[in-house]
Design an enzyme around this catalytic site. Structure first.
Site, PDB file in Angstrom:
ATOM      1  N   ASP A  68       0.876  -1.173   0.000  1.00  0.00           N
ATOM      2  CA  ASP A  68       0.000   0.000   0.000  1.00  0.00           C
ATOM      3  C   ASP A  68       0.918   1.230   0.000  1.00  0.00           C
ATOM      4  OD1 ASP A  68      -1.429   2.230   0.715  1.00  0.00           O
ATOM      5  OD2 ASP A  68      -2.440   1.313   2.427  1.00  0.00           O
ATOM      6  N   LYS A 105      -2.889  12.086  -3.561  1.00  0.00           N
ATOM      7  CA  LYS A 105      -1.864  12.285  -2.526  1.00  0.00           C
ATOM      8  C   LYS A 105      -0.511  12.618  -3.154  1.00  0.00           C
ATOM      9  CE  LYS A 105      -4.165   9.082   0.638  1.00  0.00           C
ATOM     10  NZ  LYS A 105      -4.691   9.870   1.737  1.00  0.00           N
TER      11      LYS A 105
END
Ligand code: PMP
Length: 405
Positions: free
Chosen positions: A198, A224
């Site tokens: 992740d 992000k």
């Protein structure tokens, strides 16, 4: 590196909130967007919008070419061997759900084990819990120590002959810990167990090379890393993606459909059912260009200066406890003011126009481990400055004097 030049590319940073200059320290939740990303979205919807892949007309072919160019750019950005190993998703959450569902459907059976860590975001816990529940498999957890580091010594005993996959964060969103993913992948591969990483919190701070890591899956979100919301990536090794069944059914993911039987498309389309998010892929392209224009080395050097400086200033105050003290951190620092609820700190910092996040950061098990309701998290990006940290510290001094009476 000229930070003022970088800041000038982010229009939102000139915004005033409650009359103060915005200090944006919530970058782990989402980064701000540079002008070139915003302009690209406007350009796409003004001049180029069209549905892709099947259109014979000019705009459709043009948009298709740009969309596929973005895939090729992502592949080179993370050093993936082939563009078709890059699947576009809505973000990290969807990427992990895709693997949990599809890999789980094919390869996880009753009594099997899935191994995650105690540092994970809910997005890397719940999809695995769901598939384990359905398949009567067992979710196992690598513990962390008090610094917030994964107990990697326990890995050889935790990976058993029943382990089907290891799923692990590259960087913890709650504590900022950088996990030794390369070492974990090596240990897992020694036992022929694939690893999903992740990378939601890593991609904006650390140069990711999926070939060098040798990970089987790598997931991240565009928003992000300076790109728009709603576009993300799943990288997967071709051998796994080929062996996995489709995640969703619909247009684009098929080769032929009859009422009796449907055959599926080749990679990457097998995993991209329905109209994709073309406009935001264009934005992602520009975000990658922006990051390349700064360079990962400069990004990492600047952000680690910010982290170290912030930790030093916190220590000087004497009433701040830093939660998560790993020697390897990136991007985020979690903390508490002595005797003060994190929510109160966050609410008052906001009044000084300092945007931080408070709470469990979608990582409730981490908070349970430390026995706290949550933390205040300041998370940094390339446009943040030491002066902004000074301003946050001065604001925290006022907050503490107000609330510690
Ligand atoms: N994993 C981690 C480590 C994260 O920080 C986040 C976002 N906070 C996610 C997964 C989920 O990302 P998204 O909401 O963009 O799907």
């Amino acid at each position: 590196m000229d930070i003022s030049n970088i800041r000038a590319q982010f229009p939102i940073l000139t915004k005033k909130i409650y009359g103060h200059d915005l200090v944006y320290f919530d970058n782990a939740a989402t980064t701000q967007k540079p002008q070139q990303v915003i302009d690209e979205l406007v350009k796409y919807y003004t001049e180029e919008n069209s549905n892709i892949h099947r259109g014979v007309h000019f705009l459709s072919q043009y948009a298709t070419e740009k969309y596929e160019k973005c895939r090729t750019k992502v592949a080179s950005f993370i050093n993936a061997p082939q563009p078709e190993t890059v699947i576009f998703t809505r973000g990290t959450t969807e990427s992990i759900n895709l693997v949990a569902e599809s890999f789980g459907q094919a390869f996880i059976n009753e009594g099997d084990e899935v191994l995650i860590s105690a540092l994970e975001h809910h997005s890397n816990i719940v999809p695995w819990q769901m598939i384990c529940e359905r398949k009567h498999a067992v979710l196992k957890v690598i513990p962390i120590d008090k610094n917030g580091d994964i107990n990697i010594e326990m890995l050889p005993e935790l990976i058993t002959s029943k382990t089907k996959i290891v799923a692990i964060a590259h960087v913890s969103n709650a504590l900022g810990t950088v996990c030794p993913v390369k070492e974990i992948i090596k240990l897992a591969h020694e036992k022929n167990v694939p690893v999903l990483v992740d990378g939601a919190q890593a991609i904006s701070h650390i140069k990711v090379d999926v070939t060098d890591l040798d990970c089987d899956f790598y997931c991240f979100s565009g928003h992000k890393m300076y790109a728009p919301m709603g576009i993300g990536v799943l990288y997967g090794k071709k051998s796994w993606l080929d062996a996995m069944p489709p995640y969703q059914g619909g247009g684009e993911m098929i080769q032929h459909v009859t009422f009796e039987k449907t055959t599926y498309n080749v990679l990457p389309f097998k995993f991209e059912a329905g109209t994709p998010n073309v406009g935001d892929a264009m934005g992602l392209f520009k975000a990658m260009e922006f990051m390349e224009s700064v360079g990962y080395e400069d990004i990492a050097a600047h952000e680690s200066r910010l982290l170290d400086y912030c930790a030093e200033r916190f220590n000087d105050l004497g009433y701040v406890s830093i939660i998560g003290t790993s020697a390897h951190k990136a991007g985020a620092i979690s903390f508490l003011l002595k005797g003060i609820h994190p929510y109160d700190t966050g609410i008052l910092l906001d009044k000084f126009s300092v945007a931080v996040r408070t709470g469990h950061h979608c990582a409730e098990p981490v908070m349970q481990f430390y026995g706290i309701p949550g933390t205040v998290r300041a998370s940094f990006a390339i446009y943040n400055t030491l002066e902004e940290i000074d301003y946050m510290i001065a604001s925290l001094q006022k907050v503490y004097s107000m609330l510690s009476i």
